[in-house]
Write an enzyme that holds these catalytic residues in place. Structure first.
Site, PDB file in Angstrom:
ATOM      1  N   ALA A  32       0.827  -1.211   0.000  1.00  0.00           N
ATOM      2  CA  ALA A  32       0.000   0.000   0.000  1.00  0.00           C
ATOM      3  C   ALA A  32       0.863   1.264   0.000  1.00  0.00           C
ATOM      4  O   ALA A  32       0.516   2.249  -0.650  1.00  0.00           O
ATOM      5  CB  ALA A  32      -0.945   0.000   1.202  1.00  0.00           C
ATOM      6  N   GLY A  35       2.065   1.552  -3.465  1.00  0.00           N
ATOM      7  CA  GLY A  35       0.903   1.835  -4.299  1.00  0.00           C
ATOM      8  C   GLY A  35       0.365   3.237  -4.134  1.00  0.00           C
ATOM      9  O   GLY A  35      -0.129   3.842  -5.094  1.00  0.00           O
ATOM     10  N   ASP A  36       0.459   3.773  -2.933  1.00  0.00           N
ATOM     11  CA  ASP A  36       0.022   5.148  -2.683  1.00  0.00           C
ATOM     12  C   ASP A  36       0.812   6.098  -3.573  1.00  0.00           C
ATOM     13  O   ASP A  36       0.246   6.971  -4.238  1.00  0.00           O
ATOM     14  CB  ASP A  36       0.223   5.487  -1.211  1.00  0.00           C
ATOM     15  CG  ASP A  36      -0.134   6.924  -0.873  1.00  0.00           C
ATOM     16  OD1 ASP A  36      -1.153   7.425  -1.379  1.00  0.00           O
ATOM     17  OD2 ASP A  36       0.613   7.548  -0.091  1.00  0.00           O
ATOM     18  N   ALA A  37       2.120   5.904  -3.614  1.00  0.00           N
ATOM     19  CA  ALA A  37       2.973   6.760  -4.444  1.00  0.00           C
ATOM     20  C   ALA A  37       2.698   6.541  -5.930  1.00  0.00           C
ATOM     21  O   ALA A  37       2.588   7.506  -6.695  1.00  0.00           O
ATOM     22  CB  ALA A  37       4.444   6.490  -4.136  1.00  0.00           C
TER      23      ALA A  37
END
Length: 147
Positions: A32, A35-37
């Protein structure tokens, strides 16, 4: 001299290659975080490529698209497109326990947003940029936030 553009991807490839099982075993909060970036970068790049905005307006608009509630909506837009493996990764992200929840986020929104971020982290680490682009395109086609 290090080629920054390919440095991260080459380091990830050295560690994981195309070993989906190794990436699958990563802590979902690690997925996550990556994935956030990856998600935020793709959203911001799209906005920059398609709109002529001031830096402040870029921030305002992109923040609306990457907040937990918007990510929850985005996840539901692509949920039916996901493979069984992608659903498994998202489920692991959703069921993870981050320890804290931002004060301005609903817990349900936050868990679904973490699912979306884990999915994008998994795809990014495996260098599945085509799949990332495919999912982002569906999300942006259905974006109700107009500039």
């Amino acid at each position: 001299m290090i080629n920054i553009e390919n440095f991260v991807e080459s380091e990830l490839f050295k560690k994981f290659g195309q070993n989906e099982n190794a990436v699958r075993q990563l802590n979902p909060l690690i997925l996550a975080s990556v994935g956030d970036a990856a998600y935020s970068l793709n959203i911001r790049a799209h906005i920059v490529a398609t709109h002529d905005l001031s830096p402040h307006m870029l921030h305002i608009y992109s923040a609306k698209l990457v907040c937990a509630s918007a990510q929850r909506k985005a996840y539901y837009l692509i949920e039916d497109m996901l493979t069984e493996e992608e659903k498994y990764i998202a489920k692991r992200g959703r069921n993870s326990h981050p320890g804290t929840v931002p004060k301005n986020a609903d817990i349900h929104d936050y868990r679904i947003a973490t699912a979306l971020e884990a999915l994008f982290g998994y795809l990014y680490i495996l260098n599945k940029h085509h799949r990332i682009n495919e999912l982002i395109a569906v999300i942006l086609e259905n974006d109700n936030e107009k500039i």
